[in-house]
Design a protein around this motif. Sequence first.
Motif, PDB file in Angstrom:
ATOM      1  N   ASP A  11      32.755  52.798  36.924  1.00  0.00           N
ATOM      2  CA  ASP A  11      33.509  53.166  36.781  1.00  0.00           C
ATOM      3  C   ASP A  11      34.568  52.479  35.203  1.00  0.00           C
ATOM      4  N   THR A  12      33.889  51.181  34.477  1.00  0.00           N
ATOM      5  CA  THR A  12      34.845  50.960  33.909  1.00  0.00           C
ATOM      6  C   THR A  12      33.950  50.458  32.910  1.00  0.00           C
ATOM      7  N   PRO A  13      33.836  51.168  31.666  1.00  0.00           N
ATOM      8  CA  PRO A  13      32.645  50.668  31.392  1.00  0.00           C
ATOM      9  C   PRO A  13      32.709  49.476  30.301  1.00  0.00           C
ATOM     10  N   GLY A  14      33.873  48.524  30.180  1.00  0.00           N
ATOM     11  CA  GLY A  14      34.234  47.573  29.414  1.00  0.00           C
ATOM     12  C   GLY A  14      33.598  46.697  30.071  1.00  0.00           C
ATOM     13  N   CYS A  15      33.167  46.901  31.671  1.00  0.00           N
ATOM     14  CA  CYS A  15      32.751  45.470  32.602  1.00  0.00           C
ATOM     15  C   CYS A  15      30.733  45.109  31.695  1.00  0.00           C
ATOM     16  N   GLU A  16      30.416  46.374  30.802  1.00  0.00           N
ATOM     17  CA  GLU A  16      29.360  46.277  30.097  1.00  0.00           C
ATOM     18  C   GLU A  16      29.551  45.096  28.913  1.00  0.00           C
ATOM     19  N   HIS A  17      30.199  44.621  28.821  1.00  0.00           N
ATOM     20  CA  HIS A  17      30.270  43.954  27.637  1.00  0.00           C
ATOM     21  C   HIS A  17      31.133  42.413  27.683  1.00  0.00           C
ATOM     22  N   VAL A  18      32.542  42.874  28.037  1.00  0.00           N
ATOM     23  CA  VAL A  18      33.137  41.540  28.831  1.00  0.00           C
ATOM     24  C   VAL A  18      33.062  40.951  30.043  1.00  0.00           C
ATOM     25  N   VAL A  19      33.604  40.027  30.028  1.00  0.00           N
ATOM     26  CA  VAL A  19      34.104  39.346  31.509  1.00  0.00           C
ATOM     27  C   VAL A  19      35.672  39.504  31.076  1.00  0.00           C
ATOM     28  N   HIS A  20      36.118  40.253  31.749  1.00  0.00           N
ATOM     29  CA  HIS A  20      37.684  40.777  31.258  1.00  0.00           C
ATOM     30  C   HIS A  20      38.524  40.632  32.337  1.00  0.00           C
ATOM     31  N   LEU A  21      39.613  38.668  32.151  1.00  0.00           N
ATOM     32  CA  LEU A  21      40.266  38.599  33.586  1.00  0.00           C
ATOM     33  C   LEU A  21      41.220  38.021  32.121  1.00  0.00           C
ATOM     34  N   ASN A  22      41.766  39.428  31.654  1.00  0.00           N
ATOM     35  CA  ASN A  22      42.941  38.833  31.081  1.00  0.00           C
ATOM     36  C   ASN A  22      43.582  40.538  31.878  1.00  0.00           C
ATOM     37  N   ASN A  23      43.827  40.735  32.714  1.00  0.00           N
ATOM     38  CA  ASN A  23      44.405  41.913  33.774  1.00  0.00           C
ATOM     39  C   ASN A  23      45.292  41.764  34.050  1.00  0.00           C
ATOM     40  N   ALA A  24      46.357  40.653  32.790  1.00  0.00           N
ATOM     41  CA  ALA A  24      47.711  39.907  33.230  1.00  0.00           C
ATOM     42  C   ALA A  24      48.067  40.761  31.756  1.00  0.00           C
ATOM     43  N   GLY A  25      47.111  41.377  30.634  1.00  0.00           N
ATOM     44  CA  GLY A  25      47.883  41.292  29.732  1.00  0.00           C
ATOM     45  C   GLY A  25      47.926  42.600  29.645  1.00  0.00           C
ATOM     46  N   SER A  26      46.348  43.068  29.497  1.00  0.00           N
ATOM     47  CA  SER A  26      45.552  44.400  29.976  1.00  0.00           C
ATOM     48  C   SER A  26      44.350  44.579  30.034  1.00  0.00           C
ATOM     49  N   SER A  27      44.558  45.751  31.330  1.00  0.00           N
ATOM     50  CA  SER A  27      43.298  45.642  32.128  1.00  0.00           C
ATOM     51  C   SER A  27      42.002  46.478  30.906  1.00  0.00           C
ATOM     52  N   VAL A 344      34.702  35.517  27.517  1.00  0.00           N
ATOM     53  CA  VAL A 344      35.695  36.137  28.612  1.00  0.00           C
ATOM     54  C   VAL A 344      36.618  35.496  28.336  1.00  0.00           C
ATOM     55  N   ASN A 345      37.599  37.088  28.564  1.00  0.00           N
ATOM     56  CA  ASN A 345      38.760  37.290  27.608  1.00  0.00           C
ATOM     57  C   ASN A 345      39.604  36.042  28.928  1.00  0.00           C
TER      58      ASN A 345
END
Length: 390
Positions: A11-27, A344-345
Motif C-alpha cells: 500500500d506504500t509506494p514509497g517503500c520501493e524507493h527509500v528506507v524511510h525512517l523519518n516518520n516523526a518528520g513526515s511519513s 536512508v531517510n
Amino acid sequence: MTIDVGRVRADTPGCEHVVHLNNAGSSLPPRQVTEAVVDHLRLEERVGGYEAAAAALDRSERTYDAVAELVGADRDEIALVENATRAWDMAFYSLPWKPGDRILTSRAEYASNAIAFLQIARRHDVRVEVVPDDETGALSVEALRDMIDERVKLIAVTHVPTQGGLVNPAAEIGAVAREAGVTFLLDACQSVGQLRVDVREIGCDLLSATGRKFLRGPRGTGFLYCSRRILDRLEPPFLDLHAATWTSADSYEVRGDARRFENWEGYVAGKIGLGVAADYALSLGLDAIEERVTGLAETLRGRLAALPGVTVHDQGARRCGIVTFTVDGHDSRDVAARLSASKVNVSVSAASSARWDFEARALPSLVRASVHYYNTEEDLDRLCEALPSR
Ligand SMILES: Cc1ncc(COP(=O)(O)O)c(C=O)c1O
C-alpha cells in the motif's frame, strides 16, 4: 491482530524507493490517502472548488467521525485545522489568562509551545514552570502533584517529544489534572498514529495532533480535540463567519461545537485525505500499530547500542518509535546526509526545537530515526550499515 507487513508495504509506494525512517518528520502516505487527495483535486479541476466540496461533503464529514474514533472522542469535539501548531495555539490562546496564573509544563516541550508560554508570560505576567523529571527522564507525576495550587491555570505537556523516544505518562498527568480541576492540554503531535491515544483514558481537556507524521495523512492537516466539558469556557483568539454567526449589527454567537476553532477556508482534499489516513490506522488496529512500532524501535536501539562509537539518547521507562543517537567524531547533520546518500531517510533534532531539554542534558544535535509499522528489520540493517566508520 498483527500488522500484515507485506500488505502495508504494498500500500506504500514509497517503500520501493527509500528506507524511510523519518516518520516523526513526515511519513510515507499509503496510496489510499494520496488517491483520495488527488481524486478530490481532480474533481475540483472538473467542476469547481465549491461544487466539488458540496459533492464530497459526505467524505469530508466522515473525517470528523474517523478522527473522533481514532482518539476516543465525539465528532463535535473535533476541529480540523492546518497543523498541530495551529490546533495547539487555538486552544492555548483561548484560555483567559490573568496575572499570577501558573502554567505547569515538561522539560521536553516543543519549541513552538515554549515560545507561546513565554509570550503569554510576558503579556499577562503569567508564570511558566517546568515540572522536574523522574529518574527515567519522564515528567515526574509526584512532582507535578506537589506543584498544584489554586493559581495553576494549565497543565500543558508534550506526550512524545520531537527529540526522542520518551513517552510522558499522559494518563497519570490527566488524573492529577482532573483531581485538581486544572485544564490539561496534551501535545499529541508525535504520538497519534504510532500509539493508542484515547482522550477519555488520558483525561485531557484539549489535545492537538498533526496529519503528516505517524498518522500518514497529507501535509497541511491537523486537528484539535476539545472536550465538551470546557468548550463553552473557551473563546478562540480569532473568530470568523464559520467559527461564529453574526447575529445582529453588533452581536455574534460562537459555534456550539469544536469547529469554533476552525476557519472557513480550508484544504478540502487534505481534510478528506486525513480521514482516509485515520480510517487506515483504525483498520490496522491501534494496539497492533503500537506493538510493531515500539518493537522495531527497541530492536533498532539494541542494534545501534551494540555498535562501537554509537550512543543512543532516548529516555523514559515507556518508549515509542523515535530513536535518537549520535556517532562519535561525526556531526549529526553529516551522518544524516551520508544516510540520505544511501537512500536512508532520517532527520536531525537540534536544540532550537527543544531547548530546555537539550540544555539540561547538554546534548549535541541528534540523529533521529523514527520507525513505522511498514519498516522492516532489513531497513534497520540498511541504516546501521550506512553509518560512517567510527
Ligand atoms: C512534539 C511536537 N509538537 C508540535 C509539533 C508541530 O507540528 P506541526 O508542524 O504539524 O505544526 C511538532 C513537529 O515536529 C512536534 O514534534
